[in-house]
Write a protein that holds these residues in place. Structure first.
Motif, PDB file in Angstrom:
ATOM      1  N   VAL A 168       0.798  -1.116  -0.332  1.00 14.27           N
ATOM      2  CA  VAL A 168       0.223   0.016   0.075  1.00 14.27           C
ATOM      3  C   VAL A 168       0.519   1.472   0.403  1.00 14.27           C
ATOM      4  CG1 VAL A 168      -1.715   1.296   1.265  1.00 14.27           C
ATOM      5  CG2 VAL A 168      -1.631  -1.638   1.184  1.00 14.27           C
ATOM      6  N   ILE A 169       0.173   2.373  -1.316  1.00 18.37           N
ATOM      7  CA  ILE A 169       1.394   2.982  -0.854  1.00 18.37           C
ATOM      8  C   ILE A 169       0.387   3.850  -1.330  1.00 18.37           C
ATOM      9  CG2 ILE A 169       3.524   4.764  -2.601  1.00 18.37           C
ATOM     10  CD1 ILE A 169       3.574   2.179  -3.637  1.00 18.37           C
ATOM     11  N   ASP A 170       0.876   4.854  -0.378  1.00 19.28           N
ATOM     12  CA  ASP A 170      -0.258   6.818   0.275  1.00 19.28           C
ATOM     13  C   ASP A 170       0.947   8.013  -0.576  1.00 19.28           C
ATOM     14  OD1 ASP A 170      -2.541   5.565   1.045  1.00 19.28           O
ATOM     15  OD2 ASP A 170      -1.225   5.316   2.938  1.00 19.28           O
ATOM     16  N   ILE A 171       0.005   8.615  -1.210  1.00 21.68           N
ATOM     17  CA  ILE A 171       0.651   9.714  -1.837  1.00 21.68           C
ATOM     18  C   ILE A 171       0.264  10.337  -1.299  1.00 21.68           C
ATOM     19  CG2 ILE A 171       1.824  11.190  -3.999  1.00 21.68           C
ATOM     20  CD1 ILE A 171       1.625   8.019  -5.064  1.00 21.68           C
ATOM     21  N   LYS A 172       0.523  11.690  -0.659  1.00 24.09           N
ATOM     22  CA  LYS A 172       0.154  13.068  -0.515  1.00 24.09           C
ATOM     23  C   LYS A 172       1.215  14.051  -0.829  1.00 24.09           C
ATOM     24  CE  LYS A 172      -1.739  10.940   3.372  1.00 24.09           C
ATOM     25  NZ  LYS A 172      -2.551  10.823   5.009  1.00 24.09           N
ATOM     26  N   PRO A 173       0.586  15.580  -0.275  1.00 29.09           N
ATOM     27  CA  PRO A 173       1.224  16.407  -0.929  1.00 29.09           C
ATOM     28  C   PRO A 173       2.436  16.375  -0.177  1.00 29.09           C
ATOM     29  CG  PRO A 173      -0.817  16.703  -0.813  1.00 29.09           C
ATOM     30  CD  PRO A 173      -0.593  15.963  -0.727  1.00 29.09           C
ATOM     31  N   ASN A 174       3.805  16.312  -0.924  1.00 28.27           N
ATOM     32  CA  ASN A 174       5.685  16.616  -0.689  1.00 28.27           C
ATOM     33  C   ASN A 174       5.210  15.468  -0.121  1.00 28.27           C
ATOM     34  OD1 ASN A 174       6.676  18.033  -1.910  1.00 28.27           O
ATOM     35  ND2 ASN A 174       5.431  19.384  -0.288  1.00 28.27           N
ATOM     36  N   GLN A 175       4.974  14.245   0.569  1.00 28.58           N
ATOM     37  CA  GLN A 175       4.597  12.828   1.347  1.00 28.58           C
ATOM     38  C   GLN A 175       4.455  11.609   0.634  1.00 28.58           C
ATOM     39  OE1 GLN A 175       2.111  12.321   4.674  1.00 28.58           O
ATOM     40  NE2 GLN A 175       3.864  12.337   6.089  1.00 28.58           N
ATOM     41  N   VAL A 176       5.619  10.475   0.875  1.00 30.39           N
ATOM     42  CA  VAL A 176       4.997   9.519   0.139  1.00 30.39           C
ATOM     43  C   VAL A 176       4.907   8.116   1.753  1.00 30.39           C
ATOM     44  CG1 VAL A 176       5.974   7.511  -0.916  1.00 30.39           C
ATOM     45  CG2 VAL A 176       5.543   9.583  -1.636  1.00 30.39           C
ATOM     46  N   ILE A 177       4.017   7.401   2.168  1.00 29.40           N
ATOM     47  CA  ILE A 177       4.051   6.320   2.943  1.00 29.40           C
ATOM     48  C   ILE A 177       3.676   5.231   2.510  1.00 29.40           C
ATOM     49  CG2 ILE A 177       2.878   5.281   5.314  1.00 29.40           C
ATOM     50  CD1 ILE A 177       1.637   8.431   5.293  1.00 29.40           C
ATOM     51  N   VAL A 178       4.871   4.163   2.506  1.00 32.53           N
ATOM     52  CA  VAL A 178       5.127   2.915   1.960  1.00 32.53           C
ATOM     53  C   VAL A 178       4.657   2.470   2.926  1.00 32.53           C
ATOM     54  CG1 VAL A 178       6.246   1.678   0.435  1.00 32.53           C
ATOM     55  CG2 VAL A 178       6.801   3.521  -0.172  1.00 32.53           C
ATOM     56  N   ASP A 179       4.049   1.176   3.199  1.00 27.69           N
ATOM     57  CA  ASP A 179       3.420   0.543   4.274  1.00 27.69           C
ATOM     58  C   ASP A 179       3.843   0.730   5.703  1.00 27.69           C
ATOM     59  OD1 ASP A 179       2.452  -1.574   2.528  1.00 27.69           O
ATOM     60  OD2 ASP A 179       3.801  -3.183   2.924  1.00 27.69           O
ATOM     61  N   GLY A 180       2.913   1.964   5.571  1.00 28.47           N
ATOM     62  CA  GLY A 180       3.376   2.674   7.059  1.00 28.47           C
ATOM     63  C   GLY A 180       4.577   3.687   6.974  1.00 28.47           C
ATOM     64  N   VAL A 181       6.143   3.390   7.105  1.00 29.18           N
ATOM     65  CA  VAL A 181       7.196   4.310   6.316  1.00 29.18           C
ATOM     66  C   VAL A 181       6.684   5.599   5.495  1.00 29.18           C
ATOM     67  CG1 VAL A 181       9.469   4.017   5.448  1.00 29.18           C
ATOM     68  CG2 VAL A 181       8.171   2.188   6.328  1.00 29.18           C
TER      69      VAL A 181
ATOM     70  N   GLU B  14       9.900  16.087  -2.379  1.00 32.15           N
ATOM     71  CA  GLU B  14       9.955  17.683  -2.570  1.00 32.15           C
ATOM     72  C   GLU B  14       9.198  17.495  -3.640  1.00 32.15           C
ATOM     73  OE1 GLU B  14       9.077  20.752  -0.686  1.00 32.15           O
ATOM     74  OE2 GLU B  14       9.655  19.528   0.998  1.00 32.15           O
ATOM     75  N   PHE B  15       8.719  17.210  -4.402  1.00 31.85           N
ATOM     76  CA  PHE B  15       7.171  17.016  -5.053  1.00 31.85           C
ATOM     77  C   PHE B  15       6.424  17.831  -5.567  1.00 31.85           C
ATOM     78  CE2 PHE B  15       5.763  13.681  -2.684  1.00 31.85           C
ATOM     79  CZ  PHE B  15       4.375  13.492  -3.235  1.00 31.85           C
ATOM     80  N   SER B  16       5.931  18.055  -4.368  1.00 31.73           N
ATOM     81  CA  SER B  16       4.929  19.175  -4.924  1.00 31.73           C
ATOM     82  C   SER B  16       4.797  20.641  -4.938  1.00 31.73           C
ATOM     83  CB  SER B  16       3.576  18.760  -3.807  1.00 31.73           C
ATOM     84  OG  SER B  16       3.484  17.428  -4.010  1.00 31.73           O
ATOM     85  N   SER B  17       3.941  21.474  -5.784  1.00 33.88           N
ATOM     86  CA  SER B  17       4.020  22.667  -5.286  1.00 33.88           C
ATOM     87  C   SER B  17       2.955  23.493  -4.821  1.00 33.88           C
ATOM     88  CB  SER B  17       4.133  23.729  -6.986  1.00 33.88           C
ATOM     89  OG  SER B  17       2.936  22.917  -7.203  1.00 33.88           O
TER      90      SER B  17
ATOM     91  N   TRP C 231      -3.692  11.578  -2.546  1.00 37.46           N
ATOM     92  CA  TRP C 231      -4.925  12.236  -1.115  1.00 37.46           C
ATOM     93  C   TRP C 231      -4.473  13.294  -2.143  1.00 37.46           C
ATOM     94  CZ3 TRP C 231      -7.437   9.468   2.469  1.00 37.46           C
ATOM     95  CH2 TRP C 231      -7.431   8.811   3.028  1.00 37.46           C
ATOM     96  N   PRO C 232      -5.293  13.891  -2.735  1.00 35.71           N
ATOM     97  CA  PRO C 232      -4.583  15.085  -3.293  1.00 35.71           C
ATOM     98  C   PRO C 232      -4.580  16.433  -2.146  1.00 35.71           C
ATOM     99  CG  PRO C 232      -6.057  14.478  -4.542  1.00 35.71           C
ATOM    100  CD  PRO C 232      -6.118  13.256  -3.595  1.00 35.71           C
ATOM    101  N   GLY C 233      -5.586  16.079  -1.178  1.00 40.34           N
ATOM    102  CA  GLY C 233      -5.885  17.152  -0.116  1.00 40.34           C
ATOM    103  C   GLY C 233      -6.517  18.858  -1.021  1.00 40.34           C
ATOM    104  N   SER C 234      -5.995  19.859  -1.393  1.00 42.71           N
ATOM    105  CA  SER C 234      -6.906  20.896  -1.792  1.00 42.71           C
ATOM    106  C   SER C 234      -5.605  21.136  -2.553  1.00 42.71           C
ATOM    107  CB  SER C 234      -7.147  22.103  -0.857  1.00 42.71           C
ATOM    108  OG  SER C 234      -5.110  22.124  -0.274  1.00 42.71           O
ATOM    109  N   LEU C 235      -5.137  20.461  -3.445  1.00 39.85           N
ATOM    110  CA  LEU C 235      -4.077  19.844  -4.501  1.00 39.85           C
ATOM    111  C   LEU C 235      -4.936  20.513  -5.726  1.00 39.85           C
ATOM    112  CD1 LEU C 235      -0.516  19.724  -3.376  1.00 39.85           C
ATOM    113  CD2 LEU C 235      -1.691  21.951  -3.838  1.00 39.85           C
TER     114      LEU C 235
END
Length: 176
Positions: A65-78, A83-86, A127-131
């Motif tokens: 499971v890989i969660d992609i959030k603004p400037n944050q990546v969570i790979v199986d809980g890690v 910096e990949f978001s503006s 998870w783009p959030g407000s972006l």
């Protein structure tokens, strides 16, 4: 069923009609060696297809499971910060997307103490959030992830969806 399993099954079936078709041409009965050889190919390829399909299904059942959030990546809980978001876009450039993908692949391949050479299956939650995330960005991300992982599943999760009210009128039939 994946393509390699289908090819192995086709290979397992191929010798039998070939051996059976030899009898009318030669006029002699086919020897035990020929039947043994055809049977060995059939059983070997069929068993190989079964083992391959079983390992494929096991790998898909144990998705990372890989969660992609603004400037944050969570790979199986890690949690990995990169910096990949503006300020307005989830992915600011293709270079940032490639760097983020490299971090994901490295973390996923060394996860769970398994062999480094084995490709894994992944469930990607974005998870783009407000972006803003465009279809082009999602398409390029899916192409890049599909090149690294086996049969990935993508899911875009939007927190700003308003759900309809749960106070619906009762439509149960009237009792007499």
């Amino acid at each position: 069923m994946n393509e390699i399993s289908k090819a192995l099954l086709a290979m397992s079936i191929a010798p039998l009609p070939l051996v059976a078709s030899l009898t009318p041409w030669t006029g002699e009965p086919i020897g035990y060696g020929t039947w043994f050889f055809a049977g060995a190919i059939t059983l070997g390829a069929g068993g190989g297809a079964w083992l391959l399909e079983r390992s494929w299904q096991k790998m898909i059942a144990n998705r990372i499971v890989i969660d992609i959030k603004p400037n944050q990546v969570i790979v199986d809980g890690v949690i990995l910060n990169c910096e990949f978001s503006s300020l307005i876009r989830l992915f600011k450039s293709r270079v940032a997307l490639a760097e983020m993908l490299g971090i994901i692949v490295n973390e996923a391949m060394f996860k769970r103490g398994q062999s480094v050479g084995i490709r894994k299956s992944a469930h990607i939650k974005i998870w783009p959030g407000s972006l803003q995330v465009s279809d082009f960005e999602l398409e390029s991300l899916s192409e890049a992830i599909a090149a690294e992982f086996i049969s990935p599943v993508f899911e875009v999760i939007d927190r700003h969806i308003e759900f309809p009210s749960r106070d619906l009128p009762c439509t149960a039939p009237a009792t007499r």
